[in-house]
Design an enzyme around this catalytic site. Structure first.
Site, short mmCIF file in Angstrom:
data_model
loop_
_atom_site.label_atom_id
_atom_site.label_comp_id
_atom_site.label_asym_id
_atom_site.label_seq_id
_atom_site.Cartn_x
_atom_site.Cartn_y
_atom_site.Cartn_z
CG HIS A 174 27.94 -31.52 -29.47
ND1 HIS A 174 28.44 -30.73 -29.21
CD2 HIS A 174 29.02 -32.71 -29.97
CE1 HIS A 174 30.63 -30.80 -29.59
NE2 HIS A 174 30.59 -32.13 -30.29
CG HIS A 178 29.78 -25.62 -37.04
ND1 HIS A 178 31.03 -25.05 -36.75
CD2 HIS A 178 29.52 -26.99 -36.43
CE1 HIS A 178 31.86 -26.22 -36.33
NE2 HIS A 178 30.49 -27.45 -35.97
#
Length: 399
Positions: free
Chosen positions: A307, A270
């Site tokens: 995140h 990713h």
């Protein structure tokens, strides 16, 4: 931008006489940034560009904001801000409703079917993403056609007006900076050319193609500018139409860039949001997520990892396709998610697992990351889905 263009009639050397067919002079105007030390263009007017005959107050719509406090992620349903057929009488300038804002950038939304007044933003550049609809932005530099998927970049102090065309409303996602909006520096050579690793190039940037000469006297122009206590508006009246430029050249002008021309950067695992960046301003960046092949490592997880953007607030505007990471959250076309600094965020429950083995994402979204906290405007408060913050846990404070 440092991408030179010449439109219409200009003299062979700058700052020299440019005469009309009858022998009279055209009036040269330098439109430049950063005090004569950055990009500029020279425009040649039929009339004196500084002549005005009246100046009155333009009362702006509600630009007050409220802090995101208590801190929580937000889901804002922008399509609920304009109901029925009221869009037919709204325009892209005066019909904007402020959704989010801080000292660097304001994000508004408008749904419009009417032509706007002549308008000039003297505070900063504007980047308007066209979610749907088509038409022309008439500017002092010339006519600039736009269509669905276009980013319309309007440099600070560009006189212009929006003219929708066709039966479909123009849905405009308006990003107003207090600075200039440019391609990211890492995409540019030291002389300003877009480099080979950039996901777009100069051929993808479409500017005006010919002068646009307006007619009329005592013409009103709405100007948004700085006041001692914030943003204020003034209504100028010009003795002649400000669209009187017979030619111009330089590196400063409005242009469009269609999101379909963005070439996505992918990898075996990713890739972080900076690979999706398309523009930047002072203390914020603009990214877009487009349909693309996704991670091809045999053990990859294609949706984003969880995140914490400790230095920024993340605003995602969902404008097409099917966004894999947000399934089950209620987010759909025309939604905004606000994930603030201080809150860890990522895919909805189950999306992490479902994405394994997926090879292609059919999604379209425009993201703004800011480096100061965003506050909620009138439009943002009116469009909020109050249950979004609890969707990861499956229950809220009353559960």
């Amino acid at each position: 931008m440092a991408y030179y263009r010449q439109i219409g009639e200009v003299p062979p050397k700058r700052h020299t006489q440019h005469r009309r067919p009858d022998g009279g002079l055209y009036y040269e105007e330098l439109m430049g940034e950063e005090g004569f030390s950055s990009d500029s263009s020279l425009l040649y007017h039929r009339n004196l560009p500084s002549a005005v005959v009246d100046s009155t107050v333009w009362e702006l719509p509600d630009l007050e904001t409220e802090p995101n406090h208590p801190l929580r992620p937000r889901h804002l349903k922008l399509h609920e801000l304009f109901g029925g057929q009221e869009w037919q009488r709204h325009d892209v300038v005066t019909g904007r409703r402020l959704v989010l804002g801080n000292a660097d950038v304001r994000i508004s939304y408008a749904v419009a079917g009417a032509a706007s007044p002549l308008y000039r933003n003297a505070i900063g550049d504007e980047c308007v993403y066209v979610e749907s609809g088509a038409g022309v932005v008439e500017t002092v530099f010339g006519a600039l056609p736009f269509q669905q998927g276009d980013y319309v970049i309007l440099p600070r102090a560009t006189t212009h007006r929006w003219v929708p065309q066709g039966e479909e409303p123009v849905r405009a996602y308006c990003i107003e900076a207090n600075s200039h909006i440019t391609p990211p520096r890492r995409y540019l050579s030291k002389f300003g050319q877009l480099l080979e690793h950039s996901p777009y190039c100069e051929r993808d940037l479409l500017g005006p193609t010919e002068p646009l000469l307006g007619a009329g006297t005592d013409v009103e122009v709405l100007v948004k500018h700085r006041g001692s206590r914030g943003i204020v508006g003034t209504r100028f009246v010009y003795p002649e139409h400000p669209f009187d430029v017979v030619g111009w050249d330089g590196c400063l002008y409005p242009y469009t860039f269609n999101i379909a021309e963005f070439e996505p950067i992918t990898g075996r695992v990713h890739q972080p949001p900076p690979v999706h960046q398309v523009f930047e301003g002072q203390n914020f960046v603009i990214c877009n997520f487009v349909p693309r092949k996704v991670d091809y490592h045999p053990l990859s997880i294609p949706v984003p990892y969880y995140h914490s953007n400790v230095d920024s607030d993340e605003v995602m505007f969902y404008c097409g396709g099917d966004y894999e990471a947000r399934k089950g959250s209620g987010i759909g076309q025309g939604s905004i998610s606000l994930h603030p600094g201080g809150h860890s965020h990522g895919p909805q429950p189950g999306a992490y697992e479902r994405s394994i083995g997926v090879e292609f994402f059919d999604e379209l979204a425009v993201m703004v990351d800011t480096f100061r906290p965003l506050e909620l405007g009138e439009g943002g408060r009116a469009a909020e889905d109050p249950g979004y913050a609890w969707t990861w846990a499956g229950r809220g404070p009353q559960g």
